[in-house]
Every structure is written in C-alpha cells, then in structure tokens.
Design a protein around this motif. Structure first.
Motif, PDB file in Angstrom:
ATOM      1  N   PHE A 148       0.851  -1.179   0.000  1.00 31.90           N
ATOM      2  CA  PHE A 148       0.000   0.000   0.000  1.00 31.90           C
ATOM      3  C   PHE A 148       0.886   1.227   0.000  1.00 31.90           C
ATOM      4  CE2 PHE A 148      -2.792  -3.159   1.974  1.00 31.90           C
ATOM      5  CZ  PHE A 148      -3.959  -2.966   1.252  1.00 31.90           C
ATOM      6  N   ALA A 149       0.348   2.329  -0.536  1.00 35.19           N
ATOM      7  CA  ALA A 149       1.076   3.595  -0.533  1.00 35.19           C
ATOM      8  C   ALA A 149       0.059   4.724  -0.433  1.00 35.19           C
ATOM      9  CB  ALA A 149       1.907   3.749  -1.805  1.00 35.19           C
ATOM     10  N   ARG A 150       0.507   5.842   0.120  1.00 37.64           N
ATOM     11  CA  ARG A 150      -0.325   7.040   0.137  1.00 37.64           C
ATOM     12  C   ARG A 150       0.259   8.033  -0.850  1.00 37.64           C
ATOM     13  NH1 ARG A 150      -0.592  10.043   5.557  1.00 37.64           N
ATOM     14  NH2 ARG A 150       1.333  10.947   4.791  1.00 37.64           N
ATOM     15  N   TYR A 190       3.037  13.045 -15.007  1.00 41.34           N
ATOM     16  CA  TYR A 190       3.047  13.661 -13.689  1.00 41.34           C
ATOM     17  C   TYR A 190       4.115  13.034 -12.804  1.00 41.34           C
ATOM     18  CZ  TYR A 190      -1.452  15.452 -15.160  1.00 41.34           C
ATOM     19  OH  TYR A 190      -2.435  16.088 -15.866  1.00 41.34           O
ATOM     20  N   HIS A 191       4.637  13.813 -11.883  1.00 41.45           N
ATOM     21  CA  HIS A 191       5.524  13.321 -10.832  1.00 41.45           C
ATOM     22  C   HIS A 191       4.609  12.949  -9.672  1.00 41.45           C
ATOM     23  CE1 HIS A 191       9.524  14.806 -12.347  1.00 41.45           C
ATOM     24  NE2 HIS A 191       8.671  15.385 -13.179  1.00 41.45           N
ATOM     25  N   VAL A 192       4.580  11.683  -9.334  1.00 37.61           N
ATOM     26  CA  VAL A 192       3.714  11.184  -8.268  1.00 37.61           C
ATOM     27  C   VAL A 192       4.602  10.774  -7.097  1.00 37.61           C
ATOM     28  CG1 VAL A 192       1.952   9.502  -7.640  1.00 37.61           C
ATOM     29  CG2 VAL A 192       2.054  10.372  -9.986  1.00 37.61           C
ATOM     30  N   LYS A 193       4.495  11.530  -6.008  1.00 42.80           N
ATOM     31  CA  LYS A 193       5.277  11.240  -4.804  1.00 42.80           C
ATOM     32  C   LYS A 193       4.444  10.297  -3.937  1.00 42.80           C
ATOM     33  CE  LYS A 193       7.412  13.619  -0.900  1.00 42.80           C
ATOM     34  NZ  LYS A 193       7.585  14.949  -0.282  1.00 42.80           N
ATOM     35  N   LEU A 194       5.005   9.131  -3.622  1.00 45.89           N
ATOM     36  CA  LEU A 194       4.306   8.084  -2.877  1.00 45.89           C
ATOM     37  C   LEU A 194       5.022   7.810  -1.558  1.00 45.89           C
ATOM     38  CD1 LEU A 194       3.886   5.585  -5.839  1.00 45.89           C
ATOM     39  CD2 LEU A 194       2.059   6.946  -4.827  1.00 45.89           C
ATOM     40  N   LEU A 195       4.247   7.687  -0.487  1.00 45.09           N
ATOM     41  CA  LEU A 195       4.769   7.207   0.787  1.00 45.09           C
ATOM     42  C   LEU A 195       4.433   5.727   0.846  1.00 45.09           C
ATOM     43  CD1 LEU A 195       5.936   7.556   3.656  1.00 45.09           C
ATOM     44  CD2 LEU A 195       3.605   8.086   4.412  1.00 45.09           C
ATOM     45  N   LEU A 196       5.440   4.884   0.716  1.00 41.07           N
ATOM     46  CA  LEU A 196       5.235   3.441   0.736  1.00 41.07           C
ATOM     47  C   LEU A 196       4.977   3.009   2.176  1.00 41.07           C
ATOM     48  CD1 LEU A 196       8.060   2.300  -1.721  1.00 41.07           C
ATOM     49  CD2 LEU A 196       5.683   2.935  -2.222  1.00 41.07           C
ATOM     50  N   LEU A 197       3.810   2.404   2.405  1.00 40.32           N
ATOM     51  CA  LEU A 197       3.397   2.019   3.751  1.00 40.32           C
ATOM     52  C   LEU A 197       3.932   0.632   4.072  1.00 40.32           C
ATOM     53  CD1 LEU A 197      -0.224   3.393   3.569  1.00 40.32           C
ATOM     54  CD2 LEU A 197       1.795   4.487   4.533  1.00 40.32           C
ATOM     55  N   GLN A 198       5.194   0.621   4.392  1.00 42.88           N
ATOM     56  CA  GLN A 198       5.909  -0.599   4.747  1.00 42.88           C
ATOM     57  C   GLN A 198       6.930  -0.220   5.806  1.00 42.88           C
ATOM     58  OE1 GLN A 198       7.763  -1.727   1.070  1.00 42.88           O
ATOM     59  NE2 GLN A 198       9.339  -0.190   1.230  1.00 42.88           N
ATOM     60  N   ILE A 199       7.611  -1.194   6.334  1.00 46.52           N
ATOM     61  CA  ILE A 199       8.632  -0.911   7.332  1.00 46.52           C
ATOM     62  C   ILE A 199       9.987  -1.213   6.726  1.00 46.52           C
ATOM     63  CG2 ILE A 199       9.536  -1.582   9.584  1.00 46.52           C
ATOM     64  CD1 ILE A 199       6.650  -2.081  10.427  1.00 46.52           C
ATOM     65  N   PRO A 200      10.905  -0.282   6.684  1.00 45.73           N
ATOM     66  CA  PRO A 200      10.746   1.114   7.085  1.00 45.73           C
ATOM     67  C   PRO A 200       9.970   1.894   6.031  1.00 45.73           C
ATOM     68  CG  PRO A 200      12.935   0.791   6.177  1.00 45.73           C
ATOM     69  CD  PRO A 200      12.267  -0.558   6.186  1.00 45.73           C
TER      70      PRO A 200
END
Length: 110
Positions: free
Chosen positions: A19-21, A34-44
């Motif tokens: 998952f990513a936000r 587009y430049h899509v900045k994603l926060l990858l919801l994983q550890i770390p």
C-alpha cells in the motif's frame, strides 16, 4: 483518478505488493505526465517519486524495468448495518446469573 492523500494498492506482476499514500501529484514537462510522490506504507517507511501518465494514476497497467505494474485506489468498504435489537432482546437480562465477577485489585503479586 487517485488524488493526493488517497491510499493505493500497488500491484507487481499482477500480485498485490504494498500500500502507498499519494503525497503529491505535480505536472511533468511532458504533457499528460506527472511526478507522483508516494509514501510506501511498509517498514521502514520510504518515499519514492514515479513519473507516470494520467492513465497510469487511474489504474491502467504500465511497466517499470520490464515488469508489469498497476496502482489501484483503495476505497473504504461500507460498514455493515447493525440491526436494531428486538423488544425481547432489550428486555432480556444481561446477566444470566451464571457469570462471576473476579476483582483484580485484590489479587496479590507472587
């Protein structure tokens, strides 16, 4: 189309991977990219920026290093409706008398 702050499920070779936000979507110099900045919801946690066409943000399949990728927006499922208790259930006693209350404050440490 997925937008900023949306949660997406990223598929790798047709298998759900992570998952990513979406943190930010900003236009590229090329039209419809587009430049899509994603926060990858994983550890770390990890932040990546992918350059994607608008149709890829909408869920169309694309390739990255020759591997099939796809992003799918995650929609929160509907909450199941909780039925109202019937008149008989409301009048039924909550404690059948078989239950026993155990006080934990009176227990001694061993």
């Amino acid at each position: 189309m997925a937008q900023e702050n949306d949660i997406v499920l990223i598929y790798f070779e047709d298998n759900p991977l992570m998952f990513a936000r979406i943190e930010d979507i900003s236009p590229d110099v090329k039209r419809d990219w587009y430049h899509v900045k994603l926060l990858l919801l994983q550890i770390p946690l990890q932040v990546v920026t992918w350059i994607l066409r608008d149709v890829y943000i909408n869920g169309e399949e694309f390739t990255m290093n020759g591997k099939k990728m796809r992003m799918e927006e995650v929609i929160c499922p509907e909450q199941p409706e909780i039925p109202e208790p019937s008149q008989e259930e409301e009048e039924a006693p909550k404690n059948s008398g078989d239950a026993k209350v155990i006080s934990l404050t009176n227990r001694k440490k061993n």
